[in-house]
Design a protein around this motif. Structure first.
Motif, PDB file in Angstrom:
ATOM      1  N   TYR A  35       0.847  -1.187   0.000  1.00  0.00           N
ATOM      2  CA  TYR A  35       0.000   0.000   0.000  1.00  0.00           C
ATOM      3  C   TYR A  35       0.888   1.245   0.000  1.00  0.00           C
ATOM      4  O   TYR A  35       1.980   1.241   0.561  1.00  0.00           O
ATOM      5  CB  TYR A  35      -0.897   0.039   1.241  1.00  0.00           C
ATOM      6  CG  TYR A  35      -1.815  -1.154   1.360  1.00  0.00           C
ATOM      7  CD1 TYR A  35      -1.371  -2.342   1.932  1.00  0.00           C
ATOM      8  CD2 TYR A  35      -3.121  -1.104   0.884  1.00  0.00           C
ATOM      9  CE1 TYR A  35      -2.198  -3.439   2.033  1.00  0.00           C
ATOM     10  CE2 TYR A  35      -3.960  -2.202   0.987  1.00  0.00           C
ATOM     11  CZ  TYR A  35      -3.481  -3.367   1.558  1.00  0.00           C
ATOM     12  OH  TYR A  35      -4.307  -4.463   1.649  1.00  0.00           O
ATOM     13  N   LEU A  45      -4.159   0.723  -2.339  1.00  0.00           N
ATOM     14  CA  LEU A  45      -3.582  -0.575  -2.672  1.00  0.00           C
ATOM     15  C   LEU A  45      -2.747  -0.435  -3.937  1.00  0.00           C
ATOM     16  O   LEU A  45      -3.231   0.041  -4.964  1.00  0.00           O
ATOM     17  CB  LEU A  45      -4.692  -1.603  -2.894  1.00  0.00           C
ATOM     18  CG  LEU A  45      -4.251  -2.988  -3.353  1.00  0.00           C
ATOM     19  CD1 LEU A  45      -3.479  -3.705  -2.249  1.00  0.00           C
ATOM     20  CD2 LEU A  45      -5.470  -3.813  -3.774  1.00  0.00           C
ATOM     21  N   TYR A  48      -1.082  -6.798  -4.996  1.00  0.00           N
ATOM     22  CA  TYR A  48      -1.449  -7.901  -4.132  1.00  0.00           C
ATOM     23  C   TYR A  48      -0.881  -9.190  -4.711  1.00  0.00           C
ATOM     24  O   TYR A  48      -0.381  -9.197  -5.830  1.00  0.00           O
ATOM     25  CB  TYR A  48      -2.970  -7.980  -3.961  1.00  0.00           C
ATOM     26  CG  TYR A  48      -3.731  -8.102  -5.268  1.00  0.00           C
ATOM     27  CD1 TYR A  48      -4.115  -6.953  -5.967  1.00  0.00           C
ATOM     28  CD2 TYR A  48      -4.068  -9.329  -5.800  1.00  0.00           C
ATOM     29  CE1 TYR A  48      -4.800  -7.037  -7.160  1.00  0.00           C
ATOM     30  CE2 TYR A  48      -4.756  -9.430  -6.990  1.00  0.00           C
ATOM     31  CZ  TYR A  48      -5.124  -8.281  -7.670  1.00  0.00           C
ATOM     32  OH  TYR A  48      -5.800  -8.377  -8.851  1.00  0.00           O
ATOM     33  N   GLN A  54      -2.603  -3.448  -8.832  1.00  0.00           N
ATOM     34  CA  GLN A  54      -3.985  -2.995  -8.779  1.00  0.00           C
ATOM     35  C   GLN A  54      -4.251  -2.152 -10.024  1.00  0.00           C
ATOM     36  O   GLN A  54      -3.353  -1.489 -10.559  1.00  0.00           O
ATOM     37  CB  GLN A  54      -4.214  -2.189  -7.496  1.00  0.00           C
ATOM     38  CG  GLN A  54      -5.573  -1.536  -7.359  1.00  0.00           C
ATOM     39  CD  GLN A  54      -6.712  -2.528  -7.140  1.00  0.00           C
ATOM     40  OE1 GLN A  54      -6.614  -3.712  -7.475  1.00  0.00           O
ATOM     41  NE2 GLN A  54      -7.806  -2.044  -6.583  1.00  0.00           N
TER      42      GLN A  54
END
Lengths: 106, 118
Positions: A35, A45, A48, A54
């Motif tokens: 993040y 974000l 991931y 993202q």
């Protein structure tokens, strides 16, 4: 699971390549997210599952690693990248965040 | 677009209670788990807890377990954080965040400030 980040503070210039490391106290597979948070703003974000960006995140951001050691790399720093970066593990409860890496302009 | 709108923060005395709300829009709320994350002034992010998409399961950090409860009402697209036995160290900005299957937090509310002070 404890997460540590290094460095805790990083001073760099526009155009630099920087790498932030996140280490887990035990293996977390690929269950790691990154993040970005700018002062006074809500966290965003970045990526991931270690390396999946993202939607909307520039390709100068990349992630790698597995098990207990992970890295976030920014290939060419832009002015808008100066912020604090946090890693987070979602391998097991309680979920945890790293303490953060503050990236400042040199 | 995904929106999470929070309410319910404020000043409360130690030992008191407060309930935070987070209303979701722009996505099918009942398909997603929801996190609560907090951030004390000048500090880093601190995961508080998570509730499963159907409300059947919740998980909490050790620091709030037994004092905080997360609930949701899928008919109202709302998730709640009930905070009891509040302590000075619970003072923080509290965020709700959407939690997809992999349990990261992809969309965040605007935050609501909770101050525990006598």
């Amino acid at each position: 699971i404890q997460l540590t980040q290094s460095p805790s503070f990083l001073s760099a210039s526009v155009g630099d390549r920087v790498t932030i490391t996140c280490r887990a106290s035990q293996g977390i597979g690929s269950h790691l997210a990154w993040y970005q948070q700018k002062p006074g703003k809500v966290p965003d974000l970045l990526m991931y599952s270690v390396s999946t960006l993202q939607t909307g995140v520039p390709s100068r951001f990349s992630g790698s690693g597995s098990g207990t050691e992970f890295t976030l790399t920014i290939s060419s720093l832009q002015p808008e990248d100066f912020a604090t970066y946090y890693c987070q593990q979602s391998n097991s409860y309680p979920l945890t965040f790293g303490p953060g890496t503050r990236l400042e302009i040199k | 677009q995904v929106q999470l709108v929070q309410s319910g923060g404020g000043v409360v005395q130690p030992g008191g209670s407060l309930r935070l709300s987070c209303i979701a829009s722009g996505f099918t709320f009942s398909y997603f788990g929801m996190h609560w994350v907090r951030q004390a002034p000048g500090e880093g992010l601190d995961w508080v807890g998570f509730i499963r998409y159907d409300g059947s399961d919740q998980h909490y950090s050790d620091s709030v377990k037994g004092r905080f409860t997360i609930a949701r009402d899928n008919s109202k697209n709302t998730v709640y954080l009930q905070m009891n036995s509040l302590r000075h160290q619970d003072t923080a900005m509290y965020y709700c965040a959407r939690g997809p299957l992999m349990l990261y937090a992809d969309y965040w509310g605007q935050g609501t400030l909770v101050t525990v002070s006598s």
